[in-house]
Design an enzyme around this catalytic site. Sequence first.
Site, PDB file in Angstrom:
ATOM      1  N   HIS A   1       0.850  -1.192   0.000  1.00 49.51           N
ATOM      2  CA  HIS A   1       0.000   0.000   0.000  1.00 49.51           C
ATOM      3  C   HIS A   1       0.888   1.245   0.000  1.00 49.51           C
ATOM      4  O   HIS A   1       0.646   2.194  -0.736  1.00 49.51           O
ATOM      5  CB  HIS A   1      -0.926   0.003   1.214  1.00 49.51           C
TER       6      HIS A   1
ATOM      7  N   GLU B   1       1.035   8.317  -3.782  1.00 51.11           N
ATOM      8  CA  GLU B   1       1.878   7.918  -2.653  1.00 51.11           C
ATOM      9  C   GLU B   1       3.134   8.784  -2.562  1.00 51.11           C
ATOM     10  O   GLU B   1       3.575   9.137  -1.464  1.00 51.11           O
ATOM     11  CB  GLU B   1       2.248   6.438  -2.769  1.00 51.11           C
TER      12      GLU B   1
ATOM     13  N   HIS C   1       3.335  10.935   0.739  1.00 46.05           N
ATOM     14  CA  HIS C   1       4.261  10.341   1.706  1.00 46.05           C
ATOM     15  C   HIS C   1       5.726  10.424   1.282  1.00 46.05           C
ATOM     16  O   HIS C   1       6.604  10.658   2.108  1.00 46.05           O
ATOM     17  CB  HIS C   1       3.891   8.875   1.953  1.00 46.05           C
TER      18      HIS C   1
END
Length: 251
Positions: free
Chosen positions: A70, A117, A121
């Site tokens: 993920h 992502e 992040h």
Amino acid sequence: MHQLRSPSDSVNMKSLAFVVLLCLGCCLMTSSFVLEPPHMWSKLILTHHWPSTFCSMEHCHSKFDYWTLHGLWPDKGQECNSSLHFNETLIQDLLPEMQKWWPDLKIPESSRFWKYEWQKHGTCAAKAESLNSQHKYFGKALELYHKLDLDGVMKKCNIVPSETYYTFDLIEGNILNFYNVKPKIQCIHPKEGKVQILGQIEICFNSDFQLDDCEHSETDTVNLNVKGAGFSVCDHATPVYYPNLKGKLSV
């Protein structure tokens, strides 16, 4: 014979000393900032999700029958640097692995999930020199994913998709015993409340990429932008359903 100083000379000397001290203080503060940027993360969360459970929420039809990536999430910050744009050409050599182990479960051939992502992040992980490029970030995530081999560990512990329910303690205990650190295990909680569905497992690393305990909170949730649904920390007392896949694609 010593020359006498005037009061103005004394004032000037004190002013000069103050300026010197002020400059030194600024230098020290600047050095401190360079060595440790504000809001620097101290832990990385390698997050795996179970495709069958994810797709039951997102109405997709994934054929992956193994735990996929993920994301790799720093414990502090989101969207830390808007100037670090996602560029797929910088990770061309990683794409075959990413398509297999870190796919967009809704649109497998798309790169939008990786872009998301990275922006959310990766730009925060990039505060560390070891992760300060897309190639370093995605490459390290894949390296840690293979190092853990969560899917293989679950199978070795005889925890496999089944119509028979598991206890939460059995799942957590086997993972803890194998890695010697505490994971965070998350489930979907149907309204009926008689069973919970295994969906996501987080395993944590410190800033030196050594395994570390994940911080655990019963109120910790992951927002998947699905109304009335989402992963939250599994309840210890509720049976856990680990769902199978239909039309699965084996590794």
